[in-house]
Scaffold this motif. Structure first.
Motif, PDB file in Angstrom:
ATOM      1  N   UNK A 108     -11.384  20.108   7.182  1.00  9.90           N
ATOM      2  CA  UNK A 108     -10.068  19.688   7.339  1.00  9.90           C
ATOM      3  C   UNK A 108     -10.376  18.090   6.903  1.00  9.90           C
ATOM      4  N   UNK A 109     -10.787  17.942   5.659  1.00  5.79           N
ATOM      5  CA  UNK A 109     -11.201  16.477   5.409  1.00  5.79           C
ATOM      6  C   UNK A 109     -10.023  15.904   4.348  1.00  5.79           C
ATOM      7  N   UNK A 142     -17.514  18.960   6.050  1.00  2.00           N
ATOM      8  CA  UNK A 142     -17.671  17.790   5.893  1.00  2.00           C
ATOM      9  C   UNK A 142     -18.183  16.989   7.180  1.00  2.00           C
ATOM     10  N   UNK A 143     -19.258  16.239   7.181  1.00  2.00           N
ATOM     11  CA  UNK A 143     -19.781  15.593   8.486  1.00  2.00           C
ATOM     12  C   UNK A 143     -18.598  14.549   9.077  1.00  2.00           C
ATOM     13  N   UNK A 147     -16.545  17.997  14.650  1.00  2.00           N
ATOM     14  CA  UNK A 147     -16.541  17.909  16.077  1.00  2.00           C
ATOM     15  C   UNK A 147     -18.059  18.470  16.645  1.00  2.00           C
ATOM     16  N   UNK A 148     -19.014  17.354  16.863  1.00  2.00           N
ATOM     17  CA  UNK A 148     -20.513  17.661  16.934  1.00  2.00           C
ATOM     18  C   UNK A 148     -20.559  18.252  18.507  1.00  2.00           C
ATOM     19  N   UNK A 173      -8.662   3.493   9.429  1.00  2.00           N
ATOM     20  CA  UNK A 173     -10.037   3.552   9.608  1.00  2.00           C
ATOM     21  C   UNK A 173     -10.213   4.805  10.392  1.00  2.00           C
ATOM     22  N   UNK A 174     -11.688   5.337  10.194  1.00  4.47           N
ATOM     23  CA  UNK A 174     -12.033   6.331  10.825  1.00  4.47           C
ATOM     24  C   UNK A 174     -12.218   6.190  12.472  1.00  4.47           C
ATOM     25  N   UNK A 175     -11.896   6.942  13.315  1.00  5.05           N
ATOM     26  CA  UNK A 175     -12.006   6.625  14.830  1.00  5.05           C
ATOM     27  C   UNK A 175     -13.366   6.423  15.316  1.00  5.05           C
ATOM     28  N   UNK A 176     -14.310   6.930  14.745  1.00  5.43           N
ATOM     29  CA  UNK A 176     -15.704   7.058  15.399  1.00  5.43           C
ATOM     30  C   UNK A 176     -16.600   5.975  14.490  1.00  5.43           C
TER      31      UNK A 176
END
Length: 176
Positions: A108-109, A142-143, A147-148, A173-176
C-alpha cells in the motif's frame, strides 16, 4: 512486463514467464469490481495459445498520488483540504471493499495509486496483480509502508500502510 494500450484497453504482457501471474490469481482478482480498481480483466495469449498476460482498463487523466504530498502542487493546482479528505475517504472505502472480497493490498505505497487529474479526489488503485488473494500470498512490500511490529500480512497491516499515506497526504511528510 510491458504495458501497451489501444483505446480504452491496456495490455500487460510478460516477457519473462517467472513473473507471469497465474490464471487462477486473475480469476480470484475478478471479484474486485469497482471502477477505481484497475484489475486484470481478460487473458492474453500468443499465436500458439500460450498465456502471456492480461488486459486491464486503460487509465488516463490521472496523476501519481505522491504529487499530492507537496504544498507547491496544492498551490499550483488549487487543491485544498476538502479534496484530500474526499480522496482519503474514497481510499478507505475502496480498501474496505477489497478486504470484504478476501483480498489484501499489502504493498500500500504511494506508487500504487493514482488520483484523478480533475478534482484530485478519486483514488485509482493500480498494480492490483500484486495483491494477496486466498490462494496467492503477496510477494512485495515497500519498506516505507511496512509495519515492523507485525509478521505477515493482514487487513490491519493494510490499514497501517493506509495511515502512513493518509498522513503524507495531510501533512506532506512521512510520519516516522
Amino acid at each position: 512486463a510491458q504495458i501497451f494500450s489501444k483505446g480504452d484497453i491496456a495490455f500487460k504482457i510478460y516477457t519473462d514467464d517467472q513473473f507471469l501471474i497465474p490464471e487462477k490469481k486473475v480469476r480470484e482478482l475478478s471479484v474486485l469490481n469497482k471502477d477505481n480498481i484497475i484489475k486484470p480483466k481478460e487473458f492474453v495469449f500468443d499465436k500458439s495459445g500460450k498465456y502471456i498476460g492480461f488486459t486491464m482498463k486503460f487509465v488516463k487523466d490521472c496523476i501519481p498520488l505522491c504529487k499530492l504530498f507537496t504544498n507547491t502542487f496544492w498551490q499550483d493546482h488549487n487543491v485544498d483540504i476538502n479534496h484530500i479528505v474526499k480522496l482519503i475517504e474514497e481510499m478507505q472505502s475502496t480498501t474496505h471493499f477489497i478486504h470484504t472480497n478476501k483480498c489484501l493490498i499489502v504493498d500500500y505505497n504511494e506508487f500504487n495509486f493514482l488520483a484523478d487529474e480533475d478534482k484530485f479526489n478519486i483514488p485509482v488503485f493500480i498494480d492490483v496483480d500484486s495483491y494477496q488473494t486466498s490462494s496467492f500470498p503477496a510477494q512485495a512490500l515497500m519498506e516505507s509502508v511496512k509495519d515492523h511490529h507485525t509478521k505477515g500480512f493482514t487487513e490491519l497491516s493494510d490499514w497501517f500502510s493506509f495511515g502512513i499515506l493518509a498522513c503524507q497526504l495531510f501533512i506532506g511528510i512521512h510520519p516516522f
